[in-house]
Design an enzyme around this catalytic site. Structure first.
Site, PDB file in Angstrom:
ATOM      1  CE1 TYR A 254      62.584   8.353 -63.351  1.00  0.00           C
ATOM      2  CE2 TYR A 254      64.358   6.739 -63.497  1.00  0.00           C
ATOM      3  CZ  TYR A 254      63.517   7.535 -62.739  1.00  0.00           C
ATOM      4  OH  TYR A 254      63.630   7.511 -61.369  1.00  0.00           O
TER       5      TYR A 254
ATOM      6  CE  LYS B 121      64.051  10.868 -61.043  1.00  0.00           C
ATOM      7  NZ  LYS B 121      63.158  11.727 -60.264  1.00  0.00           N
TER       8      LYS B 121
ATOM      9  CB  SER C  20      67.574   7.508 -60.115  1.00  0.00           C
ATOM     10  OG  SER C  20      67.816   6.197 -60.557  1.00  0.00           O
TER      11      SER C  20
HETATM   12  P1  NAD Z   1      55.378   7.202 -57.449  1.00  0.00           P
HETATM   13  O1  NAD Z   1      54.908   7.232 -58.858  1.00  0.00           O
HETATM   14  O2  NAD Z   1      54.793   6.213 -56.525  1.00  0.00           O
HETATM   15  O3  NAD Z   1      55.241   8.654 -56.795  1.00  0.00           O
HETATM   16  C1  NAD Z   1      55.348   9.828 -57.531  1.00  0.00           C
HETATM   17  C2  NAD Z   1      54.189  10.722 -57.157  1.00  0.00           C
HETATM   18  O4  NAD Z   1      54.306  11.943 -57.909  1.00  0.00           O
HETATM   19  C3  NAD Z   1      52.831  10.117 -57.496  1.00  0.00           C
HETATM   20  O5  NAD Z   1      51.966  10.237 -56.379  1.00  0.00           O
HETATM   21  C4  NAD Z   1      52.336  10.943 -58.669  1.00  0.00           C
HETATM   22  O6  NAD Z   1      50.925  11.051 -58.691  1.00  0.00           O
HETATM   23  C5  NAD Z   1      53.023  12.277 -58.417  1.00  0.00           C
HETATM   24  N1  NAD Z   1      53.245  13.088 -59.612  1.00  0.00           N
HETATM   25  C6  NAD Z   1      53.779  12.721 -60.800  1.00  0.00           C
HETATM   26  N2  NAD Z   1      53.829  13.767 -61.630  1.00  0.00           N
HETATM   27  C7  NAD Z   1      53.325  14.828 -60.954  1.00  0.00           C
HETATM   28  C8  NAD Z   1      53.115  16.192 -61.277  1.00  0.00           C
HETATM   29  N3  NAD Z   1      53.408  16.676 -62.489  1.00  0.00           N
HETATM   30  N4  NAD Z   1      52.591  17.004 -60.347  1.00  0.00           N
HETATM   31  C9  NAD Z   1      52.275  16.514 -59.108  1.00  0.00           C
HETATM   32  N5  NAD Z   1      52.438  15.249 -58.757  1.00  0.00           N
HETATM   33  C10 NAD Z   1      52.964  14.403 -59.666  1.00  0.00           C
HETATM   34  O7  NAD Z   1      56.972   7.035 -57.511  1.00  0.00           O
HETATM   35  P2  NAD Z   1      58.013   6.720 -56.344  1.00  0.00           P
HETATM   36  O8  NAD Z   1      58.526   5.354 -56.556  1.00  0.00           O
HETATM   37  O9  NAD Z   1      57.452   7.106 -55.037  1.00  0.00           O
HETATM   38  O10 NAD Z   1      59.180   7.709 -56.766  1.00  0.00           O
HETATM   39  C11 NAD Z   1      59.293   9.014 -56.212  1.00  0.00           C
HETATM   40  C12 NAD Z   1      60.457   9.728 -56.869  1.00  0.00           C
HETATM   41  O11 NAD Z   1      61.639   8.945 -56.671  1.00  0.00           O
HETATM   42  C13 NAD Z   1      60.308   9.893 -58.380  1.00  0.00           C
HETATM   43  O12 NAD Z   1      60.836  11.155 -58.743  1.00  0.00           O
HETATM   44  C14 NAD Z   1      61.159   8.778 -58.935  1.00  0.00           C
HETATM   45  O13 NAD Z   1      61.650   9.080 -60.215  1.00  0.00           O
HETATM   46  C15 NAD Z   1      62.277   8.711 -57.905  1.00  0.00           C
HETATM   47  N6  NAD Z   1      62.940   7.411 -57.869  1.00  0.00           N
HETATM   48  C16 NAD Z   1      62.198   6.284 -57.693  1.00  0.00           C
HETATM   49  C17 NAD Z   1      62.818   5.025 -57.693  1.00  0.00           C
HETATM   50  C18 NAD Z   1      62.009   3.765 -57.545  1.00  0.00           C
HETATM   51  O14 NAD Z   1      62.540   2.683 -57.881  1.00  0.00           O
HETATM   52  N7  NAD Z   1      60.793   3.792 -57.031  1.00  0.00           N
HETATM   53  C19 NAD Z   1      64.210   4.948 -57.851  1.00  0.00           C
HETATM   54  C20 NAD Z   1      64.945   6.120 -58.023  1.00  0.00           C
HETATM   55  C21 NAD Z   1      64.295   7.353 -58.021  1.00  0.00           C
END
Ligand code: NAD
Ligand code: UDP
Length: 336
Positions: free
Chosen positions: A148, A152, A124
């Site tokens: 959080y 990362k 991120s």
């Molecule tokens: P999201 O919550 O929609 O997707 C994450 C998925 O991981 C979910 O389906 C959840 O059920 C699954 N999950 C969580 N913990 C788990 C575990 N222990 N075992 C198996 N599955 C698990 O989030 P997203 O927005 O799709 O983000 C995906 C990744 O990108 C994350 O790591 C997030 O930190 C990172 N990210 C997201 C953003 C954003 O703004 N959306 C920005 C920067 C980084």
């Protein structure tokens, strides 16, 4: 080629699964559905007309992961699984460290044992903290304000140590800026549980009438209109960046970080106005106080991803807002 996608039923993961399937990859999803539902994967199959293999699996469950690697020949992993709510992470830091860091370490150990040493990790822009803008990959990272964000940063560092200990790994750290938008079909999109923390899902729930009004967090920043500036990126552009990163790691070894952003900053008011244009109606909002921990402005220098991955964002904020609104209208109660 077979790609294991952890967290593949989530917002960014599901859009990436669509792109992977459409590009001809075999896809395996491992998700514990903590923040998603299996129906999302049915919809990915509907969009692409292709099947993916799914495991209900927590990445902290070593045996569960080992079973996936023993039943399949996995060529590379895209690792999305994790918790992502900044405010919640300050209240429940141990949950975040346990889920995100312990889960990732377990995944990396199982990968190593299985001889699969290629991974794309969802990092991120938050790792840049207070650096000057635009953020560049060679800046010192880690001055972050939330547990959080620290997960990362730590996972990036753990992967760095893994690579230093064994140069046969191939690792891509994708530093996402602010993903918004949805697949053009309106079948998949961002569907957070409860009251959204992020700007775009909050706006679209106000627009659909599920929430009364948006509070803009701060109107007195030293920016063009007083509201915060962010680098918004269409989730489909972001998903396509994963395809470029996978192609790269399949053919090389090494570890590289890439900014995945548009390289342009938009204010909260810019987004509100673009959304009003897309939805054809005025949004109910008020300017409120600042949110603790928010930086006034940040955006990416995305030239490294352009040069080394051959990736460039294609969609502008109008398209991001149109696709968000299309998804919200087609799924007023979310995806069940
Ligand atoms: P999201 O919550 O929609 O997707 C994450 C998925 O991981 C979910 O389906 C959840 O059920 C699954 N999950 C969580 N913990 C788990 C575990 N222990 N075992 C198996 N599955 C698990 O989030 P997203 O927005 O799709 O983000 C995906 C990744 O990108 C994350 O790591 C997030 O930190 C990172 N990210 C997201 C953003 C954003 O703004 N959306 C920005 C920067 C980084
Ligand atoms: N924001 C806002 N009201 C909200 C949610 C967010 O004004 O209800 C602002 C927030 O202050 C930031 C921008 O919108 O400037 C993007 O916030 P988000 O939480 O989506 O992403 P962040 O960049 O904070 O990770």
């Amino acid at each position: 080629m077979t790609i294991l996608v952890t967290g593949g039923a989530g917002y960014i993961g599901s859009h990436t699964c669509v792109e992977l399937l459409e590009a001809g990859y075999d896809v395996i999803v491992a998700d514990n559905y903590y923040n998603s539902v299996p129906e999302v994967l049915d919809r990915v199959e509907k969009i692409t007309g292709k099947k993916l293999k799914r495991y209900e699996c927590d990445i902290r469950d070593r045996e569960g992961l080992e079973r996936i690697f023993s039943e399949n020949k996995v060529d590379a992993v895209i690792h999305f699984a994790g918790l992502k709510a900044v405010g919640e992470s300050a209240r429940l830091p141990l949950l975040y460290y346990e889920n995100n860091i312990s889960g990732s370490v377990t995944l990396f150990e199982v990968m190593e044992k299985a001889g699969c040493k290629k991974i794309v990790f969802s990092s991120s822009a938050t790792v840049y903290g207070n650096n000057p803008i635009p953020y560049r990959e060679d800046m010192v990272t880690g001055d972050v304000s939330s547990p959080y964000g620290r997960t990362k940063h730590f996972i990036e560092k753990i992967l760095g140590d893994v690579y230093n200990s064994d140069n046969s790994w191939s690792i891509s750290l994708l530093r996402y800026f602010n993903p918004i938008g949805a697949h053009e079909s309106g079948l998949i999109g961002e569907d957070p549980n409860g009251i959204p923390n992020n700007l775009m899902p909050y706006i679209s729930r106000v627009a659909i009438g599920k929430l009364e009004k948006l509070t803009v967090f701060g109107g007195d920043y030293d920016t063009k209109d007083g509201t915060c500036i962010r680098d918004y990126i269409h989730v489909v552009d972001l998903a396509k960046a994963h395809l470029c990163a996978v192609a790269k790691i399949l053919g090389t070894t090494g570890i590289e970080a890439y900014n995945i952003g548009n390289g342009k900053g938009y204010s909260v008011l810019d987004i509100i106005h673009a959304f009003e244009k897309a939805s054809g109606s005025k949004l109910n909002y008020v300017i409120g106080g600042r949110r603790e921990g928010d930086l006034p402005a940040f955006y990416a220098d995305a030239s490294k991803a352009n040069k080394e991955l051959g990736w460039t964002a294609q969609y502008d904020i109008d398209k991001m807002c149109e696709d968000t609104w299309n998804f919200q209208k087609k799924n007023p109660d979310g995806i069940k």
